[in-house]
Design an enzyme around this catalytic site. Sequence first.
Site: not given
Ligand code: BGC
Length: 774
Positions: A305
């Site tokens: 993530d």
């Molecule tokens: C989130 C993800 C997301 C990623 C990209 C993160 O903060 O937890 O779900 O896909 O950001 O935007």
Amino acid sequence: MQTVQAHTANKKKLTARDKSMKLFKHSLLAVVVILSFGSTSCDRGGQVAEEAEAKAAKMVARMTLDEKIGQMSQLFDGYFSDPEQFRQAIRDGRFGSLLNFYGTDKVNEAQRIAVEESRLGIPLLIGRDVIHGYRTIFPIPLGMAASWNPDAVKEAFRISAVEASSQGIKWAFAPMIDITWDPRWGRIAEGCGEDPYLASTLAYAMVQGLQGDSLTDPTSLAACAKHYAGYGFAEAGRDYATTYISEPVLRNVVLKPFRAAKDAGALTFMAGFTDLNGVPTSANEFTLKQILRDEWGFRGFVISDWASVPQLVDQGYAYDERDAAAKGIKAGVDMEMATTTYFENIKALLDEKKITMEQVDNAVRNILTVKYKLGLFDNPYVDPDGVKKILDPSFLEHARKVARQSTVMLKNENSTLPLSADKIKSLVVIGPLADAPRDQMGTWCFDGLPENSVTPLKAIRDLLGEKKVEYVPGLKYSRDKNKDQFSDALAAAGRSDAILLFIGEEWILSGEGQSRGRIDLPGAQSELLTVLAATGKPLVVIVMAGRPLSIGDELNESDALLYAWHGGTMAGPALADLIFGKESPSGKLPVTFVKGEGQIPFYYYMTKTGRPATEGTWIPMDKIPVENPQSSLGYESYHLDYGYTPLLPFGYGLSYTTFTYSDLSLSDNSMSITGSVTVKARVTNSGSRDADEIVQLYIRDRVGSIIRPKKELKGYKRLNIKKGETAEVEFILTAADLAFFNGRETLTEPGEFDVWVGPNSDEGLHAEFIVKKN
Ligand code: BGC
């Protein structure tokens, strides 16, 4: 009479089941309905996968270490402030993927440089959060889950893919399939609710919708099942907090939708921010290696993530970023999102022998395999002249349908709804959510535009005409505490035949980082409702929110209540359709509604207690005599204040018609441990209009090697039943559907089972059967 056969499903059967069901109507005319859960996998398995893997392996053999490290790095748009530096980085193969980078010209130029000017011509993979729509915004995923309609959800994700791919996006960070029991958690909005079976069927549909029939189709996006795993169990619903999940709960609940996503062919998985029982999910060999790769045979790639690799240091799991990179790579996180710990440390880690070249090669091969499968090597470009189907009328129509089917009617006293558009002379629309185009789109919506939203106020005015509809916001936004407009609202209510009150949460109160300790209606909304209720005018309340709010008082005070979540671009027309009876509400709750935060967690499939409370045994707090002596009798599982039941059970939802369940029958009252039993019931539309009903099948395993849940959903079917007609529903419950992980192994245990077929998790016709040892 209709006969509908609905299959229950289980993890092993997802790919294997390409079954159809037959629906017979009076005339024996057979209509084949394909179940969306369990039909063909998008990843045609076998040959295509092997070819892609072989090509990827060949490419890996030609790559320098720098090029390999590049493939394992994803950067975000804007990382390089100097455009020439950005172009040079692509030429150098400095990164293999970009996020939040889109637009046909931009993407085509970046791909051209990657393909024509980098040494090996490896195309980029362009990713973005396309969570519940790109420009046509569908209800938040929790809302979509309330539709219990995998076909419609699949189509919503297909439309999202068509729109997003037209802008150069090839990879969606969706579906988000974290099960949660905690409505305080802001990201409850993004998932499918509390139930592993419902979430699995929807996860499967979402992956199918995104990835389409052929991965190489220009409109197909790679799906990304996230956040693997356990993020929804963040303690107290506090985002990013620790999670403790026993292995049975992990396997029987949390992992189920991920397994379904894998079986649907999801090309990628995303690790998470939280730790799981002390080991961060972005460095968790148990979930990423043992379960995902070894047990499930996942052949795609895993991305971290956002910054979750360097965060291993903050979590206290790695000494420094180098250590964090090593732990991520060793656990099987193939690509790092947004940060550069892999880029900066892989060489040193190889020199220090902390990681192996084989680990690096595996990661790169996994990533390139996905690029080959998507056909990016053959054509990385987006057609600039292609039909850019953004906001196509058919998409908006589907968004309207999904928003309608997602709305759950929680109360309709004295048949207050539907209102008659012909009879109503004047109507007052009140509330901060009545005309809030951004709020109705909900969280995680980067590309939806408020100007495309059709608000309830607009839709109602379009239907009834401006003159008949007075509008007083009452409060400017959901958190507003200023009651200055209350008197205007009251005066307008006095002039009207009925009140439509739109309350709830602004979009920013749910989603990532937006956890709430209290889950009541914010601001002075409840007070507004109370003063309006006192007018005695029919009060129809529409709640638009990102989570199940504790709305017990509001439910009591209103005449009718529709729970509409954040319904997306077409929320307004969808609600107008329901309010004025063009269609009946048909959604059912994908989560239990609690009376208050103190009841959390409260989910319908809790394990049984030795001291269950009942109506007769709950002693409400105020009924306990003063100075009551201590006693050891009668102590049971309840709260003195809340009692032992939630506000509303999972699966609940009302309709404008009534459905009567009858004739529950089993093909046999016993089955073998490898066999199946067919469960049939009749559902009659005993009311006065055609409508959909979501028929639900639950089971209970009475005695197990570990205690089994009170009830478990094992099948459901949304049926359209015409007034006066009866549908016969048929579920095939296999022994494998009854299997569970008991801490040591996954098995079906012989013994006695209960089965219910009904309209929600609390009601239903009951029967029992025995599973026999072979
Ligand atoms: C989130 C993800 C997301 C990623 C990209 C993160 O903060 O937890 O779900 O896909 O950001 O935007």
